[in-house]
Design a protein around this motif. Structure first.
Motif, short mmCIF file in Angstrom:
data_model
loop_
_atom_site.label_atom_id
_atom_site.label_comp_id
_atom_site.label_asym_id
_atom_site.label_seq_id
_atom_site.Cartn_x
_atom_site.Cartn_y
_atom_site.Cartn_z
N PRO A 144 0.82 -1.23 0.00
CA PRO A 144 0.00 0.00 0.00
C PRO A 144 0.84 1.26 0.00
CG PRO A 144 -0.02 -1.04 2.16
CD PRO A 144 0.65 -2.00 1.24
N MET A 145 2.12 1.16 0.37
CA MET A 145 2.97 2.35 0.43
C MET A 145 3.19 2.97 -0.96
SD MET A 145 5.90 1.32 3.19
CE MET A 145 5.49 0.93 4.90
N ARG A 146 3.10 2.16 -2.01
CA ARG A 146 3.40 2.67 -3.35
C ARG A 146 2.40 3.72 -3.82
NH1 ARG A 146 4.34 -3.01 -4.64
NH2 ARG A 146 6.57 -3.43 -4.42
N ALA A 147 1.21 3.69 -3.26
CA ALA A 147 0.16 4.62 -3.71
C ALA A 147 0.11 5.90 -2.87
CB ALA A 147 -1.20 3.92 -3.66
N ILE A 148 1.02 6.05 -1.90
CA ILE A 148 0.98 7.21 -1.01
C ILE A 148 1.83 8.33 -1.58
CG2 ILE A 148 1.49 8.04 1.32
CD1 ILE A 148 1.13 5.19 2.33
N PRO A 149 1.24 9.50 -1.87
CA PRO A 149 2.02 10.64 -2.35
C PRO A 149 2.90 11.21 -1.23
CG PRO A 149 -0.34 10.89 -2.83
CD PRO A 149 -0.20 9.78 -1.85
N PRO A 150 4.05 11.77 -1.57
CA PRO A 150 4.91 12.37 -0.54
C PRO A 150 4.20 13.41 0.32
CG PRO A 150 6.11 12.17 -2.60
CD PRO A 150 4.69 11.80 -2.90
N ALA A 151 3.32 14.22 -0.30
CA ALA A 151 2.63 15.26 0.46
C ALA A 151 1.71 14.67 1.52
CB ALA A 151 1.82 16.15 -0.49
N THR A 152 1.14 13.51 1.24
CA THR A 152 0.23 12.87 2.20
C THR A 152 0.99 12.37 3.42
OG1 THR A 152 -1.30 12.20 0.45
CG2 THR A 152 -1.41 11.00 2.53
N ILE A 153 2.08 11.66 3.20
CA ILE A 153 2.84 11.15 4.35
C ILE A 153 3.50 12.29 5.11
CG2 ILE A 153 4.92 10.71 2.97
CD1 ILE A 153 3.61 8.71 6.02
N ARG A 154 3.88 13.36 4.41
CA ARG A 154 4.45 14.52 5.10
C ARG A 154 3.42 15.13 6.05
NH1 ARG A 154 4.12 19.93 4.34
NH2 ARG A 154 5.88 21.21 5.04
N ALA A 155 2.18 15.29 5.59
CA ALA A 155 1.13 15.87 6.43
C ALA A 155 0.84 14.97 7.63
CB ALA A 155 -0.14 16.09 5.60
N GLU A 156 0.77 13.66 7.41
CA GLU A 156 0.51 12.73 8.50
C GLU A 156 1.64 12.76 9.53
OE1 GLU A 156 -0.18 8.91 6.82
OE2 GLU A 156 -2.07 9.48 5.85
N LEU A 157 2.86 12.84 9.04
CA LEU A 157 4.01 12.85 9.94
C LEU A 157 4.05 14.14 10.74
CD1 LEU A 157 6.39 11.20 10.87
CD2 LEU A 157 7.71 12.07 8.93
N LEU A 158 3.73 15.27 10.12
CA LEU A 158 3.69 16.54 10.86
C LEU A 158 2.69 16.48 12.00
CD1 LEU A 158 3.85 19.17 7.96
CD2 LEU A 158 5.45 19.00 9.88
N THR A 159 1.51 15.97 11.72
CA THR A 159 0.47 15.85 12.75
C THR A 159 0.92 14.94 13.88
OG1 THR A 159 -1.31 16.24 11.15
CG2 THR A 159 -1.90 15.15 13.21
N GLN A 185 10.76 20.54 12.12
CA GLN A 185 11.38 21.65 11.38
C GLN A 185 11.93 21.16 10.04
OE1 GLN A 185 14.17 24.06 13.72
NE2 GLN A 185 13.18 23.32 15.58
N MET A 186 12.48 19.95 10.03
CA MET A 186 13.02 19.39 8.79
C MET A 186 11.93 19.27 7.72
SD MET A 186 16.28 18.76 9.01
CE MET A 186 17.60 18.50 10.19
N LEU A 187 10.72 18.99 8.16
CA LEU A 187 9.62 18.84 7.20
C LEU A 187 9.09 20.18 6.71
CD1 LEU A 187 7.58 16.00 8.95
CD2 LEU A 187 8.90 15.81 6.84
N LEU A 212 11.55 14.49 3.85
CA LEU A 212 11.08 13.25 4.49
C LEU A 212 12.25 12.43 5.01
CD1 LEU A 212 8.24 12.15 2.03
CD2 LEU A 212 7.95 12.96 4.38
N LEU A 213 13.30 12.30 4.21
CA LEU A 213 14.46 11.52 4.64
C LEU A 213 15.16 12.17 5.83
CD1 LEU A 213 16.18 10.21 1.38
CD2 LEU A 213 14.87 8.92 3.08
N SER A 214 15.31 13.50 5.78
CA SER A 214 15.97 14.22 6.89
C SER A 214 15.17 14.07 8.17
CB SER A 214 16.12 15.69 6.53
OG SER A 214 16.98 15.87 5.43
#
Length: 269
Positions: A144-159, A185-187, A212-214
């Protein structure tokens, strides 16, 4: 971050950069640089054991041979272990723990899957690392990870990092609160490294994937004694701690996979 995961990341990032150079008929700008020897084996199952056949003595030879077999891209594959006895964030400190990490070589005839094996050499006093090809020309494993856009995981990680900061602050864990805040801050910030300081394969990624990597590297608090994993609380706080920690581990792994897999020279469906 555990060395085995960091090396898988490097292998895919550098590998896609080199495959791109080969496809463009250019010489690669750099050679692979690993702190320990890395070899590659073709594993063939016979009865109840595996037969190890030498495939390549080093990463550059490995890439050239994969290219000759039709490989056009490398991808990271991660799958949680679903072990009910110990969470992946805890088992990651043990060899082979933390879930299932594979390097996927995408070919026109199917996919090859490579798994790393780390063995400590008492004689040479260093880790001996080998990647074994456990599947060859196999249908692509679902993820399922292949269908996740970078912006989506970035927003989830920020929250989620906001929740980690709040929990750490409320439980007198100021050092970890600062760590999670730095990851946040890295995000939100452009790369803190100059173009000259940014490793070649990382500089090829879109800015959001570099972020995301940082952030994943900074927020990776899953170790042994003295790490975030070593904390305990009482009552409901322990339940909240475990829930937040397990979710953070999964989010960071997802961020790593999404960012690293964007390094393919052509989109991989």
């Amino acid at each position: 971050m555990q060395n085995s995961i960091a090396q898988d990341i490097d292998l895919v990032l550098w590998g896609n950069a080199v495959l791109g150079a080969i496809a463009a008929n250019e010489c690669s700008r750099e050679e692979f640089e690993f702190s320990q020897p890395v070899t590659f084996l073709d594993l063939q199952k016979k009865d109840h054991s595996w037969r190890e056949i030498p495939y390549a003595p080093d990463p550059m030879t490995w890439l050239k041979r994969l290219w000759g077999e039709g490989a056009g891209a490398l991808q990271l594959f991660y799958e949680a272990s679903q072990n009910p006895e110990i969470p992946d964030r805890l088992s990651v400190v043990f060899p082979g723990g933390g879930g299932h990490w594979l390097v996927e070589a995408v070919k026109s005839t199917g996919c090859d899957y490579w798994r790393s094996r780390w063995r400590w050499s008492e004689r040479n006093q260093h880790w001996e690392v080998a990647y074994g090809r456990i599947l060859c020309n196999h249908p692509r494993l679902a993820s399922p990870m292949r269908a996740i856009p970078p912006a989506t995981i970035r927003a989830e990680l920020l929250t989620h990092l906001d929740q980690m900061i709040e929990f750490a602050t409320n439980h007198d864990q100021e050092t970890f609160a600062r760590t999670f805040d730095l990851a946040r801050q890295m995000l939100n910030s452009p790369s803190l490294l100059t173009e000259e300081e940014t490793p070649w394969p990382v500089s090829r990624l879109a800015e959001i994937c570099q972020q995301l990597l940082s952030a994943a590297e900074v927020a990776w608090v899953f170790g042994g004694m003295g790490s975030w994993n070593d904390l305990t609380f009482s009552g409901d706080s322990q339940t909240e701690y475990e829930t937040l920690s397990d979710a953070l581990y999964q989010l960071l792994n997802t961020a790593i996979v999404v960012a690293v897999n964007s390094s393919a020279i052509a989109p991989v469906s």
